[in-house]
Design a protein around this motif. Structure first.
Motif, PDB file in Angstrom:
ATOM      1  N   TYR A 196       0.826  -1.223   0.000  1.00 41.60           N
ATOM      2  CA  TYR A 196       0.000   0.000   0.000  1.00 41.60           C
ATOM      3  C   TYR A 196       0.856   1.268   0.000  1.00 41.60           C
ATOM      4  O   TYR A 196       0.602   2.208  -0.737  1.00 41.60           O
ATOM      5  CB  TYR A 196      -0.915  -0.007   1.226  1.00 41.60           C
ATOM      6  CG  TYR A 196      -1.610   1.306   1.442  1.00 41.60           C
ATOM      7  CD1 TYR A 196      -2.706   1.680   0.650  1.00 41.60           C
ATOM      8  CD2 TYR A 196      -1.162   2.193   2.412  1.00 41.60           C
ATOM      9  CE1 TYR A 196      -3.327   2.887   0.839  1.00 41.60           C
ATOM     10  CE2 TYR A 196      -1.777   3.404   2.596  1.00 41.60           C
ATOM     11  CZ  TYR A 196      -2.870   3.740   1.800  1.00 41.60           C
ATOM     12  OH  TYR A 196      -3.479   4.944   1.987  1.00 41.60           O
ATOM     13  N   LEU A 197       1.905   1.263   0.813  1.00 38.11           N
ATOM     14  CA  LEU A 197       2.779   2.445   0.874  1.00 38.11           C
ATOM     15  C   LEU A 197       3.472   2.678  -0.447  1.00 38.11           C
ATOM     16  O   LEU A 197       3.646   3.831  -0.892  1.00 38.11           O
ATOM     17  CB  LEU A 197       3.804   2.266   2.000  1.00 38.11           C
ATOM     18  CG  LEU A 197       3.236   2.277   3.425  1.00 38.11           C
ATOM     19  CD1 LEU A 197       4.342   2.002   4.435  1.00 38.11           C
ATOM     20  CD2 LEU A 197       2.578   3.605   3.729  1.00 38.11           C
ATOM     21  N   ALA A 198       3.923   1.583  -1.107  1.00 35.80           N
ATOM     22  CA  ALA A 198       4.574   1.743  -2.403  1.00 35.80           C
ATOM     23  C   ALA A 198       3.596   2.323  -3.415  1.00 35.80           C
ATOM     24  O   ALA A 198       3.937   3.220  -4.201  1.00 35.80           O
ATOM     25  CB  ALA A 198       5.113   0.383  -2.874  1.00 35.80           C
ATOM     26  N   SER A 199       2.349   1.830  -3.372  1.00 36.74           N
ATOM     27  CA  SER A 199       1.333   2.354  -4.288  1.00 36.74           C
ATOM     28  C   SER A 199       1.054   3.821  -4.014  1.00 36.74           C
ATOM     29  O   SER A 199       0.917   4.631  -4.920  1.00 36.74           O
ATOM     30  CB  SER A 199       0.059   1.527  -4.153  1.00 36.74           C
ATOM     31  OG  SER A 199      -0.970   2.068  -4.953  1.00 36.74           O
ATOM     32  N   ALA A 200       0.966   4.198  -2.696  1.00 36.98           N
ATOM     33  CA  ALA A 200       0.710   5.598  -2.344  1.00 36.98           C
ATOM     34  C   ALA A 200       1.846   6.499  -2.800  1.00 36.98           C
ATOM     35  O   ALA A 200       1.640   7.620  -3.281  1.00 36.98           O
ATOM     36  CB  ALA A 200       0.515   5.722  -0.826  1.00 36.98           C
ATOM     37  N   ALA A 201       3.092   6.026  -2.645  1.00 38.41           N
ATOM     38  CA  ALA A 201       4.241   6.832  -3.086  1.00 38.41           C
ATOM     39  C   ALA A 201       4.192   7.045  -4.587  1.00 38.41           C
ATOM     40  O   ALA A 201       4.459   8.145  -5.097  1.00 38.41           O
ATOM     41  CB  ALA A 201       5.543   6.149  -2.665  1.00 38.41           C
ATOM     42  N   GLN A 202       3.832   5.977  -5.320  1.00 41.38           N
ATOM     43  CA  GLN A 202       3.734   6.100  -6.770  1.00 41.38           C
ATOM     44  C   GLN A 202       2.644   7.102  -7.147  1.00 41.38           C
ATOM     45  O   GLN A 202       2.827   7.945  -8.044  1.00 41.38           O
ATOM     46  CB  GLN A 202       3.438   4.728  -7.395  1.00 41.38           C
ATOM     47  CG  GLN A 202       3.284   4.739  -8.907  1.00 41.38           C
ATOM     48  CD  GLN A 202       4.576   5.151  -9.619  1.00 41.38           C
ATOM     49  OE1 GLN A 202       5.666   5.057  -9.026  1.00 41.38           O
ATOM     50  NE2 GLN A 202       4.467   5.628 -10.834  1.00 41.38           N
ATOM     51  N   THR A 203       1.513   7.018  -6.451  1.00 38.26           N
ATOM     52  CA  THR A 203       0.417   7.964  -6.718  1.00 38.26           C
ATOM     53  C   THR A 203       0.856   9.400  -6.443  1.00 38.26           C
ATOM     54  O   THR A 203       0.535  10.327  -7.197  1.00 38.26           O
ATOM     55  CB  THR A 203      -0.793   7.613  -5.842  1.00 38.26           C
ATOM     56  OG1 THR A 203      -1.186   6.271  -6.108  1.00 38.26           O
ATOM     57  CG2 THR A 203      -1.962   8.554  -6.142  1.00 38.26           C
ATOM     58  N   THR A 204       1.595   9.642  -5.348  1.00 39.15           N
ATOM     59  CA  THR A 204       2.085  10.989  -5.009  1.00 39.15           C
ATOM     60  C   THR A 204       3.021  11.523  -6.079  1.00 39.15           C
ATOM     61  O   THR A 204       2.956  12.692  -6.469  1.00 39.15           O
ATOM     62  CB  THR A 204       2.803  10.942  -3.654  1.00 39.15           C
ATOM     63  OG1 THR A 204       1.902  10.450  -2.677  1.00 39.15           O
ATOM     64  CG2 THR A 204       3.268  12.340  -3.246  1.00 39.15           C
ATOM     65  N   ARG A 205       3.917  10.641  -6.575  1.00 39.68           N
ATOM     66  CA  ARG A 205       4.849  11.082  -7.624  1.00 39.68           C
ATOM     67  C   ARG A 205       4.094  11.467  -8.882  1.00 39.68           C
ATOM     68  O   ARG A 205       4.398  12.486  -9.520  1.00 39.68           O
ATOM     69  CB  ARG A 205       5.850   9.958  -7.930  1.00 39.68           C
ATOM     70  CG  ARG A 205       6.923   9.792  -6.849  1.00 39.68           C
ATOM     71  CD  ARG A 205       8.073   8.923  -7.347  1.00 39.68           C
ATOM     72  NE  ARG A 205       7.629   7.546  -7.611  1.00 39.68           N
ATOM     73  CZ  ARG A 205       7.627   6.577  -6.703  1.00 39.68           C
ATOM     74  NH1 ARG A 205       8.032   6.835  -5.466  1.00 39.68           N
ATOM     75  NH2 ARG A 205       7.210   5.362  -7.016  1.00 39.68           N
ATOM     76  N   VAL A 206       3.085  10.692  -9.217  1.00 41.96           N
ATOM     77  CA  VAL A 206       2.295  11.004 -10.416  1.00 41.96           C
ATOM     78  C   VAL A 206       1.571  12.348 -10.238  1.00 41.96           C
ATOM     79  O   VAL A 206       1.570  13.197 -11.132  1.00 41.96           O
ATOM     80  CB  VAL A 206       1.292   9.872 -10.699  1.00 41.96           C
ATOM     81  CG1 VAL A 206       0.329  10.276 -11.818  1.00 41.96           C
ATOM     82  CG2 VAL A 206       2.040   8.595 -11.087  1.00 41.96           C
ATOM     83  N   ALA A 207       0.955  12.547  -9.050  1.00 42.25           N
ATOM     84  CA  ALA A 207       0.244  13.808  -8.795  1.00 42.25           C
ATOM     85  C   ALA A 207       1.200  14.989  -8.842  1.00 42.25           C
ATOM     86  O   ALA A 207       0.873  16.058  -9.364  1.00 42.25           O
ATOM     87  CB  ALA A 207      -0.455  13.730  -7.436  1.00 42.25           C
ATOM     88  N   ARG A 208       2.389  14.818  -8.294  1.00 46.24           N
ATOM     89  CA  ARG A 208       3.370  15.907  -8.318  1.00 46.24           C
ATOM     90  C   ARG A 208       3.782  16.244  -9.749  1.00 46.24           C
ATOM     91  O   ARG A 208       3.908  17.412 -10.121  1.00 46.24           O
ATOM     92  CB  ARG A 208       4.589  15.492  -7.497  1.00 46.24           C
ATOM     93  CG  ARG A 208       5.689  16.559  -7.407  1.00 46.24           C
ATOM     94  CD  ARG A 208       6.914  15.997  -6.740  1.00 46.24           C
ATOM     95  NE  ARG A 208       7.443  14.878  -7.550  1.00 46.24           N
ATOM     96  CZ  ARG A 208       8.348  14.011  -7.112  1.00 46.24           C
ATOM     97  NH1 ARG A 208       8.820  14.113  -5.886  1.00 46.24           N
ATOM     98  NH2 ARG A 208       8.776  13.032  -7.901  1.00 46.24           N
ATOM     99  N   ASP A 209       3.984  15.195 -10.565  1.00 48.71           N
ATOM    100  CA  ASP A 209       4.358  15.445 -11.962  1.00 48.71           C
ATOM    101  C   ASP A 209       3.244  16.170 -12.693  1.00 48.71           C
ATOM    102  O   ASP A 209       3.502  17.089 -13.488  1.00 48.71           O
ATOM    103  CB  ASP A 209       4.664  14.108 -12.644  1.00 48.71           C
ATOM    104  CG  ASP A 209       5.916  13.442 -12.062  1.00 48.71           C
ATOM    105  OD1 ASP A 209       6.706  14.183 -11.410  1.00 48.71           O
ATOM    106  OD2 ASP A 209       6.101  12.222 -12.234  1.00 48.71           O
ATOM    107  N   VAL A 210       1.989  15.795 -12.427  1.00 47.66           N
ATOM    108  CA  VAL A 210       0.856  16.457 -13.081  1.00 47.66           C
ATOM    109  C   VAL A 210       0.782  17.921 -12.661  1.00 47.66           C
ATOM    110  O   VAL A 210       0.583  18.822 -13.491  1.00 47.66           O
ATOM    111  CB  VAL A 210      -0.451  15.721 -12.737  1.00 47.66           C
ATOM    112  CG1 VAL A 210      -1.663  16.539 -13.212  1.00 47.66           C
ATOM    113  CG2 VAL A 210      -0.465  14.337 -13.362  1.00 47.66           C
ATOM    114  N   GLU A 211       0.956  18.181 -11.365  1.00 52.16           N
ATOM    115  CA  GLU A 211       0.904  19.568 -10.878  1.00 52.16           C
ATOM    116  C   GLU A 211       2.029  20.393 -11.483  1.00 52.16           C
ATOM    117  O   GLU A 211       1.836  21.546 -11.877  1.00 52.16           O
ATOM    118  CB  GLU A 211       1.004  19.566  -9.353  1.00 52.16           C
ATOM    119  CG  GLU A 211       0.869  20.953  -8.744  1.00 52.16           C
ATOM    120  CD  GLU A 211       0.948  20.927  -7.238  1.00 52.16           C
ATOM    121  OE1 GLU A 211       0.824  22.005  -6.636  1.00 52.16           O
ATOM    122  OE2 GLU A 211       1.140  19.813  -6.695  1.00 52.16           O
TER     123      GLU A 211
END
Length: 558
Positions: free
Chosen positions: A184-199
């Motif tokens: 779950y933590l790995a998935s959350a980190a991946q999601t955060t990186r994607v959101a940061r790249d989009v922003e």
């Protein structure tokens, strides 16, 4: 319930006793139905009385125990709880016998159930008791012994039921949970990186659009929505600038109106000041005319020095005129006779107005200030002390004494007790007061001058007011002071209030001059008829001359 208790004890590898079953006939009849075998006498069981027994229990008995335990809790077993054809048969038998049982459950009242039992949905499920542990098909020979607190072996249990086995199970469960948490933590980190790249991508696009808008080079590649947004922002900015310009114009108009009002107010003030200056000039001209007339009379007739208010001779007339030409209001022109209080040009301007507002000072023309009045009373008192040969000492009492005009303010704020120390400094404390002839109390009421005269030798009190206001209040003030100073020596009936009447002033500015001239009349033993309102201008010039002379001596001998 007794059957349930017995089987529950069997499930716990313990043995029932008489205490467990009780001593009732029903309990004693129920106990023999269980196949009992004698337990070894060498085994001690914790928490149970002596004479233990052993029970042989089968899997079917365990299932029956489970069903009866659920029934005792007002719940119904499910296939999960029973789990075998034998168990299903047990459930059916249980359901058939259920309607005859009386229950006190607040949830489900006793009612017939369908058979075979299929787990009706309107009956609450069996919850709150963990699932019965899985039993092995065959018990393992690998067992371990459990010992009591005395170190003696008392029970054999399968190893898989041991604490170590259960701990291993829990450890495996926790490891699975940790693995799930890591995923779950790995998935959350991946999601955060994607959101940061989009922003970051959005911010880059926005910066590019702002740059295009600022340079006015937005081309056709910009979307219609972006062009519309930019046009809206531009319109809002123009509207804001228009509002700011309008606010600035309104503020400018308000400032102009305010300045115009200030100019009108200044013009009105200047007009009033001009009118007042004209009135003062007219009064000064009138005074000058009277002075000239007096001077002519002096030249023609020899001056009668026995007059209380006498005109100036040519020498003093020139001195007074020369002094009043001074324009510096703070220049010191004279000093009082006793305390050497400075008297400046402004004080003389209040006594003898010239129309020069700068030199005469602000305020009503002709209103005497405290410095002038106090200096005049000092001149009278010091001359009378000299005439009577007074020498200051503990055994001597001055014939004349005057209180500073500030006494009335002290009386108003602190009461008569605030004046207690004044008489000691003047040498008239206590019984010595009765030896004095006259004591003056000039009163500055804020806009009017009055005079109280106390004569201790004759035990009389006088109140002199050129407006002839009621005298009762001030007579009481004088009596309060006498009572404080004399104590038991003051006898109210022995003191007389004289009905002396001062001359009546003809304007609103001569009260201070009347107060000073009435005191001079008292000092010379003259009547108050010698202080008429028609001689107030001569009295003012005479006071200037006396103060310039330093007191009532020489040419102005009292």
């Amino acid at each position: 319930m007794l059957n349930l208790k017995a089987m529950e004890l069997a499930a716990q590898d313990t043995y029932p006793s008489e205490t467990d079953f009780g001593s009732s006939p029903v309990a004693q009849a129920t106990a023999p139905r269980f196949p009992l075998v004698a337990a070894p006498s060498s085994v001690q069981y914790r928490g149970l009385p002596p004479s233990p027994v052993a029970i042989t229990i089968t899997e079917q008995d365990m299932l029956r125990l489970k069903a009866m335990e659920l029934a005792a809790q007002d719940t119904f077993p499910t296939e999960t709880d029973l789990g075998s054809p034998v168990a299903q048969g047990t459930a059916n038998r249980f359901a058939e016998s259920q309607p005859t049982r009386q229950t006190a459950s607040p949830v489900v009242e006793a009612a017939p159930l369908p058979a075979p039992y299929a787990g009706p949905k309107n009956v609450r499920r069996y919850i709150g008791v963990p699932a019965f542990p899985d039993l092995p098909d065959e018990l393992s020979d690998d067992q371990y012994d459990e010992y009591d607190e005395n170190g003696e072996k008392h029970m054999h249990v399968p190893k898989r039921w041991s604490a170590a086995y259960r701990l291993g199970k829990l450890k495996a469960k926790f490891e699975k949970q940790d693995q799930a948490r890591s995923r779950y933590l790995a998935s959350a980190a991946q999601t955060t990186r994607v959101a940061r790249d989009v922003e970051l991508d959005n911010l880059t696009k926005k910066a590019a659009l702002v740059a295009l808008r600022d340079s006015n080079t937005i081309d056709s590649t910009v979307s219609y929505r972006e062009k519309k947004r930019i046009a809206k922002e531009k319109a809002e900015e123009e509207a804001r600038e228009a509002r700011e310009q309008d606010d600035a114009l309104q503020a400018q108009i308000a400032e102009s109106i305010k300045k115009e009002a200030e100019r009108e107010e200044a013009a009105e003030v200047a007009r009033r000041e001009a009118e007042e200056a004209a009135k003062v000039a007219e009064e000064v001209a009138k005074q000058a005319e009277e002075a000239a007339k007096v001077a002519e009379d002096i030249m023609e007739v020899e001056i009668d020095k026995d007059q209380l208010i006498r005109p100036l001779d040519p020498k003093w007339n020139d001195k007074v005129n020369k002094v009043m030409l001074e324009t510096n209001p703070s220049k010191i022109l004279a000093q009082s006779a006793f305390t050497a209080t400075d008297i400046d040009r402004k004080a003389f301007g209040r006594l003898l107005p010239t129309g020069d507002k700068t030199a005469d000072g602000a305020g009503h023309p002709g209103w005497l200030n405290d410095e002038t009045v106090n200096a005049w009373f000092e001149a009278i008192v010091e001359h009378k002390k000299t005439q009577t040969g007074y020498v200051k000492g503990p055994r001597n009492t001055p014939a004349f004494e005057a209180y500073n005009s500030g006494w009335y303010h002290t009386f108003k704020t602190k009461g008569v007790k605030g004046l207690e120390g004044w008489s000691r400094r003047k040498g008239i404390k206590g019984a010595k007061l009765l030896a004095a002839e006259k004591i003056f109390f000039p009163i500055n009421g804020g806009g009017h001058w009055m005079l109280i005269v106390i004569s201790p030798k004759t035990k009389t009190i006088e109140y002199l007011d050129s407006l002839r206001s009621p005298q009762k209040y001030y007579m009481n003030v004088a009596r309060d002071w006498l009572e404080m100073e004399l104590g038991s020596q003051y006898v109210k009936g022995q003191w007389t209030e004289l009905g002396s009447v001062s001359g009546l002033q003809g304007n609103n500015s001569d009260c201070g001059v009347f107060t000073c001239m009435n005191a001079l009349a008292v000092a010379k033993g003259r009547g108050f008829d010698d202080v008429p309102s028609t001689k107030m201008m001569e009295a003012r010039r005479m006071m200037v001359a006396v103060l310039l002379n330093g007191g009532l001596h020489g040419d102005w001998e009292l």
